[in-house]
Design a protein around this motif. Structure first.
Motif, PDB file in Angstrom:
ATOM      1  N   ARG A  24      21.144  14.005 -88.005  1.00 39.75           N
ATOM      2  CA  ARG A  24      20.796  12.703 -87.419  1.00 39.75           C
ATOM      3  C   ARG A  24      22.057  12.052 -86.870  1.00 39.75           C
ATOM      4  O   ARG A  24      23.152  12.368 -87.309  1.00 39.75           O
ATOM      5  N   ILE A  25      21.868  11.152 -85.952  1.00 43.09           N
ATOM      6  CA  ILE A  25      22.971  10.317 -85.483  1.00 43.09           C
ATOM      7  C   ILE A  25      22.875   8.996 -86.240  1.00 43.09           C
ATOM      8  O   ILE A  25      21.821   8.368 -86.278  1.00 43.09           O
ATOM      9  N   LEU A  26      23.985   8.619 -86.869  1.00 39.55           N
ATOM     10  CA  LEU A  26      24.056   7.384 -87.643  1.00 39.55           C
ATOM     11  C   LEU A  26      25.131   6.481 -87.066  1.00 39.55           C
ATOM     12  O   LEU A  26      26.064   6.949 -86.419  1.00 39.55           O
ATOM     13  N   GLU A  27      25.005   5.212 -87.360  1.00 40.41           N
ATOM     14  CA  GLU A  27      26.081   4.287 -87.036  1.00 40.41           C
ATOM     15  C   GLU A  27      26.260   3.370 -88.234  1.00 40.41           C
ATOM     16  O   GLU A  27      25.317   2.710 -88.662  1.00 40.41           O
ATOM     17  N   THR A  28      27.466   3.393 -88.799  1.00 33.86           N
ATOM     18  CA  THR A  28      27.773   2.571 -89.967  1.00 33.86           C
ATOM     19  C   THR A  28      29.052   1.789 -89.704  1.00 33.86           C
ATOM     20  O   THR A  28      29.830   2.127 -88.804  1.00 33.86           O
ATOM     21  N   ILE A  37      25.018  15.648 -91.008  1.00 36.27           N
ATOM     22  CA  ILE A  37      24.298  16.892 -91.278  1.00 36.27           C
ATOM     23  C   ILE A  37      23.591  16.743 -92.618  1.00 36.27           C
ATOM     24  O   ILE A  37      24.228  16.707 -93.666  1.00 36.27           O
ATOM     25  N   ASP A  38      22.270  16.611 -92.554  1.00 36.49           N
ATOM     26  CA  ASP A  38      21.465  16.491 -93.767  1.00 36.49           C
ATOM     27  C   ASP A  38      21.306  17.840 -94.466  1.00 36.49           C
ATOM     28  O   ASP A  38      21.302  17.910 -95.692  1.00 36.49           O
ATOM     29  N   ASP A  39      21.121  18.879 -93.678  1.00 39.15           N
ATOM     30  CA  ASP A  39      20.811  20.204 -94.209  1.00 39.15           C
ATOM     31  C   ASP A  39      21.543  21.260 -93.396  1.00 39.15           C
ATOM     32  O   ASP A  39      21.573  21.185 -92.176  1.00 39.15           O
ATOM     33  N   LEU A  40      22.107  22.236 -94.082  1.00 42.28           N
ATOM     34  CA  LEU A  40      22.697  23.395 -93.431  1.00 42.28           C
ATOM     35  C   LEU A  40      22.327  24.602 -94.279  1.00 42.28           C
ATOM     36  O   LEU A  40      22.769  24.727 -95.416  1.00 42.28           O
ATOM     37  N   ILE A  41      21.476  25.443 -93.733  1.00 39.42           N
ATOM     38  CA  ILE A  41      20.875  26.520 -94.513  1.00 39.42           C
ATOM     39  C   ILE A  41      21.022  27.838 -93.764  1.00 39.42           C
ATOM     40  O   ILE A  41      20.754  27.913 -92.572  1.00 39.42           O
ATOM     41  N   THR A  57      29.978  24.703 -84.923  1.00 35.17           N
ATOM     42  CA  THR A  57      30.578  24.564 -83.593  1.00 35.17           C
ATOM     43  C   THR A  57      29.620  23.854 -82.642  1.00 35.17           C
ATOM     44  O   THR A  57      30.011  22.950 -81.903  1.00 35.17           O
ATOM     45  N   TRP A  58      28.338  24.241 -82.674  1.00 33.40           N
ATOM     46  CA  TRP A  58      27.350  23.595 -81.815  1.00 33.40           C
ATOM     47  C   TRP A  58      27.209  22.114 -82.182  1.00 33.40           C
ATOM     48  O   TRP A  58      27.144  21.257 -81.290  1.00 33.40           O
ATOM     49  N   LEU A  59      27.184  21.808 -83.482  1.00 32.84           N
ATOM     50  CA  LEU A  59      27.060  20.418 -83.932  1.00 32.84           C
ATOM     51  C   LEU A  59      28.267  19.587 -83.502  1.00 32.84           C
ATOM     52  O   LEU A  59      28.123  18.420 -83.119  1.00 32.84           O
ATOM     53  N   LEU A  73      28.787  15.242 -93.901  1.00 31.15           N
ATOM     54  CA  LEU A  73      27.759  15.887 -94.706  1.00 31.15           C
ATOM     55  C   LEU A  73      28.085  15.668 -96.171  1.00 31.15           C
ATOM     56  O   LEU A  73      29.213  15.345 -96.531  1.00 31.15           O
ATOM     57  N   ASP A  74      27.092  15.811 -97.011  1.00 36.54           N
ATOM     58  CA  ASP A  74      27.257  15.812 -98.464  1.00 36.54           C
ATOM     59  C   ASP A  74      26.951  17.216 -98.941  1.00 36.54           C
ATOM     60  O   ASP A  74      26.142  17.927 -98.347  1.00 36.54           O
TER      61      ASP A  74
END
Length: 102
Positions: A24-28, A37-41, A57-59, A73-74
């Motif tokens: 997602r794109i966030l702004e804080t 990045i919420d998920d990387l599988i 790289t794409w992200l 990411l977490d």
């Protein structure tokens, strides 16, 4: 999750999804505009073949295009191999993430 602008990018090999990233794109206030990045599988049988690196790289390129200044990411505390991969990919450990069950 669509309502939060959640998107999925994936890598296919022989018409099979072997890796995917949900983001997602966030702004804080602290980060400004960032790609989170919420998920990387990666499929267990397809690991260590560069698919996750290709997604990172794409992200990075997608974040620059949008234009974001950072990727975030977490990762679960015990995922030592994942942490090594993230650090080798250029990520830095900047904080600890805390949560509380309600």
């Amino acid at each position: 999750m669509k309502d939060d602008n959640y998107k999925i990018a994936c890598v296919k090999k022989d018409s099979k999804v072997v890796a995917c990233a949900g983001f997602r794109i966030l702004e804080t206030l602290s980060w400004g505009k960032a790609l989170y990045i919420d998920d990387l599988i990666t499929d267990e049988m397809s690991r260590n073949r560069g698919h996750a690196s290709h997604l990172i790289t794409w992200l990075q390129e997608e974040a620059k295009r949008l234009p974001c200044k950072q990727l975030h990411l977490d990762s679960g505390f015990a995922r030592i191999n994942a942490h090594r991969f993230y650090q080798n990919s250029g990520f830095h450990i900047r904080s600890l993430h805390f949560s509380m069950e309600l």
